[in-house]
Design an enzyme around this catalytic site. Structure first.
Site, PDB file in Angstrom:
ATOM      1  N   SER A  64       8.344  -0.402  -7.316  1.00 61.57           N
ATOM      2  CA  SER A  64       9.032  -1.097  -6.218  1.00 61.57           C
ATOM      3  C   SER A  64       8.238  -1.163  -4.919  1.00 61.57           C
ATOM      4  O   SER A  64       8.693  -1.797  -3.958  1.00 61.57           O
ATOM      5  CB  SER A  64      10.395  -0.442  -5.958  1.00 61.57           C
ATOM      6  OG  SER A  64      11.343  -0.883  -6.902  1.00 61.57           O
ATOM      7  N   LYS A  67       7.667  -4.493  -3.286  1.00 62.54           N
ATOM      8  CA  LYS A  67       8.539  -5.119  -2.284  1.00 62.54           C
ATOM      9  C   LYS A  67       7.923  -5.111  -0.880  1.00 62.54           C
ATOM     10  O   LYS A  67       8.453  -5.768   0.027  1.00 62.54           O
ATOM     11  CB  LYS A  67       9.902  -4.433  -2.287  1.00 62.54           C
ATOM     12  CG  LYS A  67      10.663  -4.602  -3.603  1.00 62.54           C
ATOM     13  CD  LYS A  67      12.035  -3.977  -3.546  1.00 62.54           C
ATOM     14  CE  LYS A  67      12.796  -4.182  -4.843  1.00 62.54           C
ATOM     15  NZ  LYS A  67      12.483  -3.186  -5.876  1.00 62.54           N
ATOM     16  N   SER A 124      16.072  -0.750  -1.877  1.00 66.73           N
ATOM     17  CA  SER A 124      15.144  -1.246  -2.900  1.00 66.73           C
ATOM     18  C   SER A 124      15.839  -2.171  -3.900  1.00 66.73           C
ATOM     19  O   SER A 124      15.584  -2.126  -5.103  1.00 66.73           O
ATOM     20  CB  SER A 124      14.483  -0.078  -3.641  1.00 66.73           C
ATOM     21  OG  SER A 124      13.399  -0.531  -4.409  1.00 66.73           O
TER      22      SER A 124
END
Length: 392
Positions: A64, A67, A124
């Protein structure tokens, strides 16, 4: 074409790493700041200096932390006026189908951009990431193309994206060094830490579906001065974190990839931050956006434009030392012609120590300078002729 080239030049100069004052590596200097990670890097965001490097160019799944790029493109869309924080974002069936970390968006549900950004930065949220990708680019696939194009513009040679979430996918990879560069670019949008620095918040507050967001980056709560940026975890990637902290005017970026546990990941990032804050300091030379000089613009509505720094200009030293023998040079194009856009690259500031370049920062146009009409140019030439005739 000139403006496109100038824009790329700004990105390259603002976001590239310029190692100065030496490069501390895991091998050879005794530093073992991230012994349980597959790779790690410690960077001074203000100068781009790399203080610690363990396998920082090793290609690994970023999970993640992907991102960070997603948020960077969101911030650029906000800054350009393509979207606004109060715009409504509709959730597609595809966005609602995302697994992993999510805020459980339903197909057809709408949220404001600022709520979606909060969900991505704090929680997230994969569903919010895809919804924002579709809002900005029209489809997830088109947004991924934007991500890879931006990676190329930033000079990231070891990064490739397949989605905006970091969910496992073949040929989706990055490195600790590239993640630090991405983080440095994102931090140019200073308002992002208003989101990434929140430990908890709520979505859908006035509904029956009130949703509690808790930051996946626990260091935001446990390490003073940490205000971002992004965690990551998958079975393949293990525990990852790109963190940033600011103290005494110095901002740091620390990246750990492939740590065995959350506790280990957080401890290694904290070790890197402790090391840098105890051993180094930065000295500000220019503020971001500070006017350096005014330069002539040919055939513009205004014949001069203020030149400003694209970011803060700083020098790194050991703790307690003062910056000595720093030589500054300002290099500006001497053939500027209208039209100019605000933010167009005009030149650079170069700082040298002992004849070596220690940092370079872009100089950009503070304001737009449209091209003058033929009548304005005619009146200006008549005025110049009159002044010269009177002088003689």
């Amino acid at each position: 074409m000139k403006r496109i080239f100038a824009g790329l030049l700004v990105l390259t100069m603002v976001c590239s790493i310029i190692p100065i004052e030496g490069l501390a590596k895991d091998k050879g200097d005794g530093l073992k700041l991230a012994k349980d990670a597959k790779s790690a890097i410690l960077m001074v965001a203000d100068t781009g200096t790399v203080l610690y490097n363990k396998n920082a160019d090793k290609k690994l799944p970023p999970a993640s932390m992907t991102k960070i790029m997603t948020m960077l493109l969101i911030m650029e869309a906000l800054n350009s006026g393509k979207i606004s924080l109060d715009d409504q974002v509709r959730t597609s069936e595809h966005a609602a189908s995302m697994g992993g970390s999510q805020i459980f968006l339903e197909e057809g549900e709408t949220m404001k951009v600022k709520q979606m950004l909060k969900a991505i930065a704090i929680g997230s949220a994969n569903d919010a990431s895809v919804a924002m990708a579709e809002k900005i680019a029209g489809s997830e696939e088109a947004f991924v193309k934007m991500m890879n194009k931006k990676a190329k513009a930033l000079g990231l040679k070891n990064t490739h994206f397949e989605n905006p979430t970091g969910l496992p996918a073949e040929n989706h990879y990055s490195t600790a060094a590239d993640m630090a560069k991405m983080a440095r670019a994102l931090l140019q949008h200073e308002e992002i830490t208003q989101y990434t620095g929140l430990y908890q918040d709520y979505l859908r507050e006035d509904t029956d579906n009130k949703f509690w967001l808790v930051n996946t980056n626990r260091l935001v709560k446990t390490y003073p001065s940490v205000d971002g940026l992004k965690t990551g975890y998958t079975n393949e990637a293990k525990y990852c974190l790109t963190a940033t902290a600011e103290k005494d005017g110095m901002r740091l970026i620390a990246v750990v990839m492939g740590a065995p546990t959350t506790k280990s990941r957080n401890a290694q990032v904290a070790n890197m931050l402790d090391y840098a804050f105890s051993q180094y300091q930065t000295h500000k030379m220019y503020d971001k956006g500070q006017i350096v000089k005014k330069v002539h613009v040919d055939k513009g509505v205004s014949n001069k434009v203020p030149v400003v720094t694209a970011r803060e200009v700083a020098v790194l030293t050991k703790k307690g030392e003062s910056p000595k023998n720093i030589k500054k040079s300002i290099k500006v194009k001497d053939d500027l012609k209208a039209p100019l856009k605000k933010g167009d690259a005009i030149g650079k500031i170069v700082l040298k120590k002992d004849g070596k370049i220690i940092t370079e920062v872009s100089l950009i146009a503070k304001s737009e300078v449209p091209r003058a009409s033929w009548w304005q140019l005619f009146k200006r030439s008549i005025g110049n002729f009159t002044v010269q005739s009177n002088f003689h």
